[in-house]
Design a protein around this motif. Sequence first.
Motif, short mmCIF file in Angstrom:
data_model
loop_
_atom_site.label_atom_id
_atom_site.label_comp_id
_atom_site.label_asym_id
_atom_site.label_seq_id
_atom_site.Cartn_x
_atom_site.Cartn_y
_atom_site.Cartn_z
N GLN A 55 0.82 -1.20 0.00
CA GLN A 55 0.00 0.00 0.00
C GLN A 55 0.86 1.25 0.00
OE1 GLN A 55 -2.64 -0.37 3.34
NE2 GLN A 55 -3.97 -1.85 2.31
N HIS A 56 1.93 1.23 0.77
CA HIS A 56 2.83 2.38 0.81
C HIS A 56 3.47 2.61 -0.56
CE1 HIS A 56 5.68 5.28 2.37
NE2 HIS A 56 6.67 4.60 1.82
N GLU A 57 3.92 1.54 -1.19
CA GLU A 57 4.51 1.65 -2.52
C GLU A 57 3.50 2.16 -3.53
OE1 GLU A 57 6.15 -2.20 -3.35
OE2 GLU A 57 7.71 -1.98 -1.82
N ALA A 58 2.26 1.67 -3.45
CA ALA A 58 1.21 2.13 -4.36
C ALA A 58 0.90 3.61 -4.13
CB ALA A 58 -0.06 1.29 -4.18
N THR A 59 0.88 4.02 -2.87
CA THR A 59 0.64 5.42 -2.54
C THR A 59 1.77 6.30 -3.07
OG1 THR A 59 -0.58 4.83 -0.55
CG2 THR A 59 0.31 7.06 -0.63
N GLN A 60 2.99 5.85 -2.89
CA GLN A 60 4.14 6.61 -3.40
C GLN A 60 4.11 6.69 -4.93
OE1 GLN A 60 4.61 8.03 -0.38
NE2 GLN A 60 6.58 8.42 -1.30
N ALA A 61 3.73 5.60 -5.57
CA ALA A 61 3.64 5.61 -7.04
C ALA A 61 2.57 6.59 -7.49
CB ALA A 61 3.35 4.20 -7.56
N GLN A 62 1.43 6.60 -6.79
CA GLN A 62 0.35 7.52 -7.14
C GLN A 62 0.81 8.97 -6.92
OE1 GLN A 62 -2.37 7.30 -8.74
NE2 GLN A 62 -3.26 9.28 -8.30
N ARG A 63 1.48 9.23 -5.82
CA ARG A 63 2.00 10.58 -5.57
C ARG A 63 2.96 10.98 -6.68
NH1 ARG A 63 0.70 12.71 -0.64
NH2 ARG A 63 2.21 14.39 -0.80
N GLY A 64 3.78 10.03 -7.13
CA GLY A 64 4.71 10.30 -8.22
C GLY A 64 3.98 10.68 -9.50
N ARG A 65 2.91 9.94 -9.80
CA ARG A 65 2.12 10.26 -11.01
C ARG A 65 1.47 11.63 -10.90
NH1 ARG A 65 1.15 4.73 -10.43
NH2 ARG A 65 -0.80 5.04 -9.32
N VAL A 66 0.95 11.95 -9.72
CA VAL A 66 0.33 13.26 -9.52
C VAL A 66 1.37 14.36 -9.63
CG1 VAL A 66 -0.88 14.73 -7.84
CG2 VAL A 66 -1.62 12.36 -8.17
N ASN A 67 2.53 14.16 -9.02
CA ASN A 67 3.60 15.14 -9.13
C ASN A 67 4.04 15.33 -10.58
OD1 ASN A 67 4.61 16.42 -6.59
ND2 ASN A 67 4.54 14.30 -5.90
N THR A 68 4.12 14.24 -11.33
CA THR A 68 4.46 14.34 -12.75
C THR A 68 3.41 15.15 -13.50
OG1 THR A 68 5.67 12.25 -12.69
CG2 THR A 68 4.91 13.00 -14.86
N SER A 69 2.14 14.91 -13.19
CA SER A 69 1.06 15.67 -13.84
C SER A 69 1.18 17.15 -13.52
CB SER A 69 -0.30 15.15 -13.36
OG SER A 69 -0.51 13.84 -13.80
N ILE A 70 1.48 17.46 -12.28
CA ILE A 70 1.64 18.88 -11.90
C ILE A 70 2.76 19.50 -12.71
CG2 ILE A 70 2.42 20.41 -10.03
CD1 ILE A 70 0.87 18.55 -8.09
N GLN A 71 3.87 18.79 -12.86
CA GLN A 71 5.01 19.31 -13.61
C GLN A 71 4.67 19.53 -15.09
OE1 GLN A 71 7.85 20.38 -12.05
NE2 GLN A 71 6.56 19.88 -10.30
N VAL A 72 3.97 18.57 -15.68
CA VAL A 72 3.59 18.69 -17.09
C VAL A 72 2.68 19.90 -17.30
CG1 VAL A 72 2.25 17.58 -18.94
CG2 VAL A 72 3.91 16.25 -17.63
#
Length: 154
Positions: A44-61
């Motif tokens: 769950q922690h890894e999935a949460t971190q992966a989701q945060r990474g995708r959201v952060n990438t979206s913010i950057q784009v």
Amino acid sequence: MNEFPAWVLLLALFIILILTITAGVYLWKLKKLRLQQHNEIERQHEATQAQRGRVNTSIQVIAKAVGSEDITLTEASIRISMLLDSLDVDPAVNTEFSAFYQLREATSHIPFLEAWQKLDKQEKRRLTKERVAAEARHQEAVLKAAKEIIGRNF
């Protein structure tokens, strides 16, 4: 002095043996369950971190697209502010990037997607004019916030 018969002692030892084996089995099951729980928490922690990474990438784009013709300031502000909200960032971050929230709020009455399509041309023109005016008022702050958010990870 009364001595216990040997069978009583054997029975007691047998009961102790059974109880020890039973306790051992339950301890082994408990250890296995705790390991499964630990592994699930890790997943769950890894999935949460992966989701945060995708959201952060979206913010950057989105932030990198601000100022181009690819996205309006309003759309960028709505998307970035909602993505920040989904990350449950510290209130100081919301304050730091308040330009996105301010433009989102200023244009919140303007419908979008299907609701926009249902509007007549005159209403669309009027609301587009309002949106453009709101973007003009907030342009400098939104552009500055977009530059400042680039490279940040939340």
